[in-house]
Write a protein that holds these residues in place. Structure first.
Motif, PDB file in Angstrom:
ATOM      1  N   ASP A  71       7.932  85.249  45.231  1.00 50.94           N
ATOM      2  CA  ASP A  71       7.977  85.776  46.420  1.00 50.94           C
ATOM      3  C   ASP A  71       7.177  85.034  47.368  1.00 50.94           C
ATOM      4  O   ASP A  71       5.774  85.415  47.437  1.00 50.94           O
ATOM      5  N   ALA A  72       7.505  84.015  47.988  1.00 59.55           N
ATOM      6  CA  ALA A  72       6.834  83.201  48.913  1.00 59.55           C
ATOM      7  C   ALA A  72       6.035  83.837  49.746  1.00 59.55           C
ATOM      8  O   ALA A  72       4.960  83.384  50.285  1.00 59.55           O
ATOM      9  N   ASN A  73       6.823  84.631  50.695  1.00 57.80           N
ATOM     10  CA  ASN A  73       6.247  85.374  51.827  1.00 57.80           C
ATOM     11  C   ASN A  73       5.330  86.729  51.528  1.00 57.80           C
ATOM     12  O   ASN A  73       5.066  87.375  52.488  1.00 57.80           O
ATOM     13  N   LYS A  74       5.393  86.796  50.271  1.00 62.62           N
ATOM     14  CA  LYS A  74       4.710  87.993  49.845  1.00 62.62           C
ATOM     15  C   LYS A  74       5.002  89.494  50.266  1.00 62.62           C
ATOM     16  O   LYS A  74       4.423  90.571  50.761  1.00 62.62           O
TER      17      LYS A  74
ATOM     18  N   VAL B 227      12.338  89.151  46.774  1.00 64.26           N
ATOM     19  CA  VAL B 227      12.715  87.656  46.544  1.00 64.26           C
ATOM     20  C   VAL B 227      14.164  87.683  47.109  1.00 64.26           C
ATOM     21  O   VAL B 227      15.250  88.430  46.565  1.00 64.26           O
TER      22      VAL B 227
ATOM     23  N   ASP C  47      12.729  83.670  51.111  1.00 62.13           N
ATOM     24  CA  ASP C  47      12.112  82.802  49.865  1.00 62.13           C
ATOM     25  C   ASP C  47      12.477  81.555  49.331  1.00 62.13           C
ATOM     26  O   ASP C  47      11.857  80.486  48.940  1.00 62.13           O
ATOM     27  N   ARG C  48      14.052  81.662  49.364  1.00 64.41           N
ATOM     28  CA  ARG C  48      14.816  80.547  49.332  1.00 64.41           C
ATOM     29  C   ARG C  48      14.535  79.301  50.127  1.00 64.41           C
ATOM     30  O   ARG C  48      14.373  78.258  49.882  1.00 64.41           O
TER      31      ARG C  48
ATOM     32  N   ALA D 202      11.890  79.102  52.057  1.00 66.19           N
ATOM     33  CA  ALA D 202      10.381  78.738  51.863  1.00 66.19           C
ATOM     34  C   ALA D 202      10.540  77.620  50.803  1.00 66.19           C
ATOM     35  O   ALA D 202       9.660  76.656  50.682  1.00 66.19           O
ATOM     36  N   ALA D 203      10.977  77.923  49.809  1.00 62.61           N
ATOM     37  CA  ALA D 203      10.785  77.059  48.368  1.00 62.61           C
ATOM     38  C   ALA D 203      11.587  75.513  48.714  1.00 62.61           C
ATOM     39  O   ALA D 203      11.043  74.609  48.294  1.00 62.61           O
TER      40      ALA D 203
END
Length: 221
Positions: free
Chosen positions: A53-56, A60, A64-65, A67-68
């Motif tokens: 969960d990149a952006n918190k 997901v 988030d994809r 961001a990854a």
């Protein structure tokens, strides 16, 4: 963005998450005793979800994809940009290639230094890995990850909440916990792998039989 593309990418990420793809993995076994408890599986699921969960935002999804992907691209760029000046010179490009060649040569030397018996066994193992997880196997794995993600998204909103992620991870734990004692042992993990392998081989044999039984395609005029 198509739902299938979102889940294929996130599915690949989940395959790399032992708690989801193989909850009996060592990463989930916090005390290192070789036995994964349900509590450990749940804790590892929560930790893995937090990483994905990149952006918190508590889910997901496609954001988030992206961001990854951006993080991966930045990491790859940094591996070329040796002096961190924001650009890649020809010298840096050439050096990166030379480093890769050196690592490849080192790997070949180590393989050559192994005993013939060990080398043959390792070659056979790698060949088997390619057959099951290589180009085609890897794609099959992606489809498997896609299926896991689709099942995890129980409300169909194209995103995986923490509750959905945890539920899916624990469902896989419970599937491996054959005697329902709240823990997954090495023997249970082995049994699960063997059952999956047998299932995969059966499906492969079925597809092969179907292709053999199919009538030949008529030549085009």
């Amino acid at each position: 963005m198509k739902k299938s593309m979102i889940f294929l990418t996130l599915g690949a990420a989940m395959i790399a998450a032992p708690v989801f793809a193989a909850p009996g993995g060592k990463m989930g076994n916090a005390d290192g005793n070789g036995v994964l408890t349900r509590a450990e599986a749940q804790a590892h699921a929560d930790a893995m979800f937090a990483r994905m969960d990149a952006n918190k935002d508590g889910k997901v999804d496609a954001a988030d994809r992206e961001a990854a992907r951006a993080a991966m691209q930045a990491k790859r760029f940094a591996s070329f940009d040796a002096n961190s000046d924001g650009s890649i010179s020809k010298a840096e490009w050439d050096q990166h290639g030379a480093d890769r060649q050196a690592k490849r040569a080192e790997w070949k030397q180590k393989r050559a230094a192994a005993t013939p018996e060990a080398g043959d066994a390792e070659k056979g193992k790698r060949h088997g890995m390619r057959g099951h997880r290589g180009m085609r196997g890897g794609h099959h794995g992606m489809r498997g990850g896609h299926g896991m993600m689709m099942k995890a998204d129980t409300d169909g909103d194209k995103a995986i909440s923490q509750a959905e992620f945890q539920t899916a991870a624990l469902a896989r734990f419970d599937a491996q916990d054959a005697n329902r004692d709240g823990q997954v042992t090495a023997e249970e993990r082995k049994a699960t792998r063997e059952a999956k392998r047998a299932e995969w081989q059966a499906k492969r044999a079925e597809r092969k039989a179907q292709r053999a039984a199919a009538p030949p395609t008529a030549p085009a005029n």
